[in-house]
Design a protein around this motif. Structure first.
Motif, PDB file in Angstrom:
ATOM      1  N   ASP A  69      -9.213   2.178   1.474  1.00 13.51           N
ATOM      2  CA  ASP A  69      -9.572   1.148   2.698  1.00 13.51           C
ATOM      3  C   ASP A  69     -11.088   0.956   2.553  1.00 13.51           C
ATOM      4  O   ASP A  69     -11.704  -0.052   3.011  1.00 13.51           O
ATOM      5  CB  ASP A  69      -8.868   1.461   4.007  1.00 13.51           C
ATOM      6  CG  ASP A  69      -9.223   0.268   5.064  1.00 13.51           C
ATOM      7  OD1 ASP A  69      -8.647  -0.576   4.835  1.00 13.51           O
ATOM      8  OD2 ASP A  69     -10.060   0.648   5.812  1.00 13.51           O
ATOM      9  N   GLY A 124      -4.707   3.939   0.283  1.00 11.78           N
ATOM     10  CA  GLY A 124      -5.055   2.761   0.549  1.00 11.78           C
ATOM     11  C   GLY A 124      -6.252   2.245   0.013  1.00 11.78           C
ATOM     12  O   GLY A 124      -6.596   1.059  -0.228  1.00 11.78           O
ATOM     13  N   ASN A 140      -3.427  -1.573  -4.051  1.00 11.22           N
ATOM     14  CA  ASN A 140      -2.074  -2.057  -3.640  1.00 11.22           C
ATOM     15  C   ASN A 140      -1.353  -1.540  -4.985  1.00 11.22           C
ATOM     16  O   ASN A 140      -1.781  -1.430  -6.076  1.00 11.22           O
ATOM     17  CB  ASN A 140      -1.715  -3.297  -3.223  1.00 11.22           C
ATOM     18  CG  ASN A 140      -2.418  -4.286  -4.190  1.00 11.22           C
ATOM     19  OD1 ASN A 140      -2.396  -3.900  -5.355  1.00 11.22           O
ATOM     20  ND2 ASN A 140      -2.763  -5.587  -3.661  1.00 11.22           N
ATOM     21  N   VAL A 151       0.921  -1.245  -0.053  1.00 11.48           N
ATOM     22  CA  VAL A 151       0.235  -0.061  -0.042  1.00 11.48           C
ATOM     23  C   VAL A 151       0.819   1.258   0.001  1.00 11.48           C
ATOM     24  O   VAL A 151       1.964   1.291   0.893  1.00 11.48           O
ATOM     25  CB  VAL A 151      -0.900  -0.047   1.296  1.00 11.48           C
ATOM     26  CG1 VAL A 151      -1.754   1.262   1.268  1.00 11.48           C
ATOM     27  CG2 VAL A 151      -2.119  -1.023   1.150  1.00 11.48           C
ATOM     28  N   GLY A 202      -9.536  -2.896  -1.501  1.00  8.75           N
ATOM     29  CA  GLY A 202      -8.235  -2.055  -1.324  1.00  8.75           C
ATOM     30  C   GLY A 202      -7.490  -1.617  -2.525  1.00  8.75           C
ATOM     31  O   GLY A 202      -7.942  -2.186  -3.660  1.00  8.75           O
ATOM     32  N   THR A 234      -7.537   7.854  -2.489  1.00  5.30           N
ATOM     33  CA  THR A 234      -8.706   7.267  -1.481  1.00  5.30           C
ATOM     34  C   THR A 234      -9.699   8.414  -1.925  1.00  5.30           C
ATOM     35  O   THR A 234     -10.352   9.153  -1.130  1.00  5.30           O
ATOM     36  CB  THR A 234      -8.512   7.380  -0.102  1.00  5.30           C
ATOM     37  OG1 THR A 234      -7.492   6.204  -0.161  1.00  5.30           O
ATOM     38  CG2 THR A 234      -9.981   6.459   0.565  1.00  5.30           C
TER      39      THR A 234
END
Length: 426
Positions: A130, A128, A137, A117, A135, A303
């Motif tokens: 989340d 990330g 990566n 990440v 998620g 994000t």
């Protein structure tokens, strides 16, 4: 075979943990969602969606003085997606989410290699992701330096389709991973300095996107540069954060880019139980009279769910080369006691550029999130309502007469993070 690999790996790590620090933890995160206008306007004749998804992760970390090794397995399940008594999982979502090694090189230097990440500052460009059960990566190599309150990262990545016999070539003729700003190559430099009340960071990022000819054969790389800064200030009850990023170069298929993002967030803690916030963000959009380039900024690997409304109408798999966004928002977070809180946020959206009709107003969104922490786990409940303006109907290609009278979204999420093993000596 994947399960056997998992068990063997964990047994190996546990057997060797006597010589180093070993931690084993996990995550179980089911989320129930009611979607009646999530991410786009829903027509009146369409039934609302309802589903339950679960993220399950198992994380292992092995650490010595000279290196750290981290391995994270995950599966993302939607309840009932597989027919009963099937011998395998047909959604094929089981994956290695992270697998990296960090080698300590001495005098503040280290290198981090593998699937990881990458997240910086407020996660506007790198994050990330989340909120998404899967998620985000990157398969990358980082050269890292850290001393006192200064840090420097240099990142490199090269993406290739190794399984394709024609793909493992220097020209990359078989590389076929396209869409969602997946890069062929990536290089960046990130530097951050922290002072007592102020912090500043600089990011210079280059992404090379694979081009394809009309026959679908790889044909060169277009390079897009994203350059900018994040500034932060905090003193007492007041805080301020600002973003300024520019994009230049070329998007995929040699489309020239000239775009920008400006953001400002102000926070004030009115009391021990009330925190207030106000902010704005301007994301440039594509000009209708410009055909040889795009002025639309895209926040790449940030994000995006954190910004521009939780209903994800903008920049979450959509709105990538559109009219941009002018967002004004205000929030209040209330401490309700006994480890519980309530967040209330209101956002007003307009296009940075006009729609074909000349309209700019897109609408107003209201987000509510109740969170409570129990003994070892957390619960969150959310509700969002979109009040669409004329421009949003035009943008989403749906007339107001044919749209559902109410556009809303609700969710409930349980989050459990068990700590199975920790050999660190206190």
């Amino acid at each position: 075979m994947k399960k056997q690999y998992l068990i063997i790996t964990l047994l190996f790590l546990m057997a060797n943990s006597i010589y180093a620090q070993f931690t084993l933890d996990g995550q179980f995160r089911p989320r129930t969602e009611y979607r009646n206008g999530y991410s786009t306007l829903i027509p009146d004749a369409t039934d609302a969606g309802f589903a339950i998804s679960t993220r399950a992760r198992l994380n292992a970390k092995y650490e010595t003085e000279s290196y750290q090794f981290y391995l994270s397995f995950q599966d993302v399940l939607v309840w009932g997606e597989n027919r009963q008594i099937l011998p395998d999982d047909q959604n094929d979502s089981f994956a290695v989410f992270e697998a990296w090694a960090n080698l300590n090189l001495g005098k503040g230097w280290s290198t981090k290699l593998g699937r990881q990440v990458i997240s910086y500052d407020d996660q506007r460009i790198f994050g990330g992701l989340d909120w998404a059960q899967q998620g985000r990566n990157h398969d990358a190599g980082l050269l890292k330096y850290k001393k006192d309150k200064f840090m420097l990262d240099v990142g490199l990545a090269f993406s290739q389709d190794f399984d394709n016999p024609s793909g493992f070539q220097w020209a990359g003729t078989g590389y076929n991973t396209t869409g969602f700003f997946t890069y062929k190559t990536m290089q960046y430099v990130y530097a951050k300095q922290q002072w007592d009340s102020f912090s500043g960071s600089i990011l210079a990022l280059n992404n090379g996107f694979q081009n394809f000819d009309t026959a679908g054969v790889a044909d060169g790389v277009s390079n897009l540069q994203t350059i900018g800064t994040h500034l932060g200030y905090k003193a007492g009850s007041f805080s301020a954060n600002a973003n300024l990023f520019l994009q230049t170069g070329e998007r995929q298929n040699e489309l020239k880019s000239s775009a920008y993002l400006l953001g400002l967030e102000l926070g004030y803690k009115a009391s021990d139980k009330v925190a207030l916030g106000i902010g704005t963000e301007v994301i440039s959009g594509d000009k209708a009279d410009s055909t040889d380039k795009t002025e639309a900024f895209f926040p790449l690997y940030g994000t995006n769910h954190k910004f521009n409304g939780f209903m994800d109408y903008f920049y979450v798999g959509n709105h990538a080369n559109s009219v941009g966004l002018f967002d004004i928002h205000a929030s209040a977070k209330f401490d309700l006691g006994k480890k519980s809180s309530l967040l209330v946020k209101v956002l007003n959206f307009s296009g940075e550029q006009e729609l074909p009709s000349g309209e700019k107003s897109l609408g107003t969104e209201v987000d509510l999130v109740f969170s409570k922490t129990f003994n070892g786990y957390g619960l969150a409940i959310g509700y969002s309502q979109m009040f669409a303006a004329d421009g949003l109907y035009e943008l989403k290609g749906l007339t107001e007469e044919l749209a559902a009278s109410s556009q809303n979204w609700a969710w409930v999420q349980l989050n459990i993070k068990p700590k199975f093993l920790n050999t660190k000596k206190e």
